[in-house]
Design a protein around this motif. Structure first.
Motif, short mmCIF file in Angstrom:
data_model
loop_
_atom_site.label_atom_id
_atom_site.label_comp_id
_atom_site.label_asym_id
_atom_site.label_seq_id
_atom_site.Cartn_x
_atom_site.Cartn_y
_atom_site.Cartn_z
N ARG A 23 -3.00 4.60 10.58
CA ARG A 23 -2.51 5.25 9.36
C ARG A 23 -3.29 6.52 9.05
NH1 ARG A 23 -2.21 2.05 4.49
NH2 ARG A 23 -0.27 3.12 4.05
N ASN A 50 0.84 4.20 -2.62
CA ASN A 50 0.20 5.33 -1.94
C ASN A 50 -1.32 5.17 -1.88
OD1 ASN A 50 0.44 7.71 -0.46
ND2 ASN A 50 -0.01 8.96 -2.25
N CYS A 57 0.83 -1.21 0.00
CA CYS A 57 0.00 0.00 0.00
C CYS A 57 0.86 1.26 0.00
CB CYS A 57 -0.95 0.00 1.19
SG CYS A 57 -2.27 -1.22 1.03
N ASN A 58 1.92 1.28 0.77
CA ASN A 58 2.82 2.44 0.81
C ASN A 58 3.45 2.68 -0.56
OD1 ASN A 58 2.29 2.96 3.50
ND2 ASN A 58 4.14 1.96 4.24
N HIS A 59 3.83 1.61 -1.23
CA HIS A 59 4.45 1.75 -2.55
C HIS A 59 3.50 2.43 -3.54
CE1 HIS A 59 7.11 0.92 -5.91
NE2 HIS A 59 6.02 0.56 -6.58
N LYS A 102 -6.26 11.01 2.33
CA LYS A 102 -5.09 11.81 2.02
C LYS A 102 -4.20 11.75 3.25
CE LYS A 102 -7.53 14.87 -1.06
NZ LYS A 102 -8.06 16.19 -1.30
N ASN A 103 -2.94 11.95 3.07
CA ASN A 103 -1.99 11.97 4.19
C ASN A 103 -2.01 10.68 5.00
OD1 ASN A 103 -1.32 14.64 3.46
ND2 ASN A 103 -3.07 15.39 4.64
N LYS A 135 2.78 6.29 6.76
CA LYS A 135 3.48 5.12 6.21
C LYS A 135 3.87 4.13 7.30
CE LYS A 135 3.78 6.90 2.01
NZ LYS A 135 2.99 6.41 0.91
#
Length: 149
Positions: A142, A55, A51-53, A70-71, A74
Motif C-alpha cells: 500500500r 483513508n 482503512c480505505n473508507h 500519504k498516497n 487502495k
C-alpha cells in the motif's frame, strides 16, 4: 491483538454505528461486532475496506510507530505482498521454517504467502509487524517504503 479498540474508536469518532460499518464492509452487523469485540479476527480484506473508507493506514490500526502515510494505495496485489514478505524475510536472515515456528504455522503456509497464492492472515501480519518493526502497509504494497526501519 489490541487493534479492535482502534476499530471502535475510529467508528465512534465518525459517529457511525456498527451497522453502518457492517454495510461498508458488506457483512452482517453481528460479524462486525465480533471483530470489534475481539471475538473474531478481522480478515485482511475487511481491514483494507475499513482503512480505505477512512483513508488511513493499517499501521495506524495496528498502532505501529510510523509517520502518517500519504498516497496509500487502495488495491493490493497478492504477488507483490508475497515478494515483499520474501524479500523482507531474506533481508532479515529469517528462514521460512523459523518464521513459521514463530507464527505457530507451517512452512507451507509461509510459502503460500510468499508465492502470492494466499493473502497473509491478519494475526500473522500483526505479529510480524510488531516483533520485527516492519510496516504492514509496506508489506501489503500500500506504500512504497518501509517507514518503520
Amino acid at each position: 491483538m489490541e487493534y479492535k479498540i482502534n476499530l471502535k474508536q475510529i467508528r465512534e469518532l465518525h459517529n457511525l454505528s456498527q451497522n453502518n460499518i457492517a454495510n461498508i464492509l458488506g457483512i452482517n452487523r453481528t460479524v462486525y461486532t465480533k471483530y470489534e469485540n475481539g471475538y473474531e479476527i478481522i480478515p485482511i480484506k475487511h481491514l483494507l475496506t475499513f482503512c480505505n473508507h477512512f483513508n488511513i493506514g493499517i499501521d495506524e490500526i495496528f498502532e505501529l510507530p510510523i509517520n502518517k502515510h500519504k498516497n496509500i494505495k487502495k488495491e493490493i496485489d497478492y504477488k507483490l505482498i508475497g515478494t515483499r514478505l520474501k524479500e523482507w524475510r531474506k533481508e532479515n536472515k529469517i528462514a521460512q521454517n523459523k518464521l513459521a515456528k514463530e507464527l505457530n504455522t507451517t512452512g507451507t503456509v509461509i510459502c503460500g504467502y510468499e508465492s502470492g497464492r494466499r493473502i497473509i492472515a491478519t494475526p500473522f501480519l500483526y505479529q510480524i509487524c510488531h516483533k520485527y518493526h516492519v510496516s504492514a502497509d509496506y508489506l501489503l504494497g500500500r506504500i512504497d517504503e518501509n517507514s518503520q526501519k
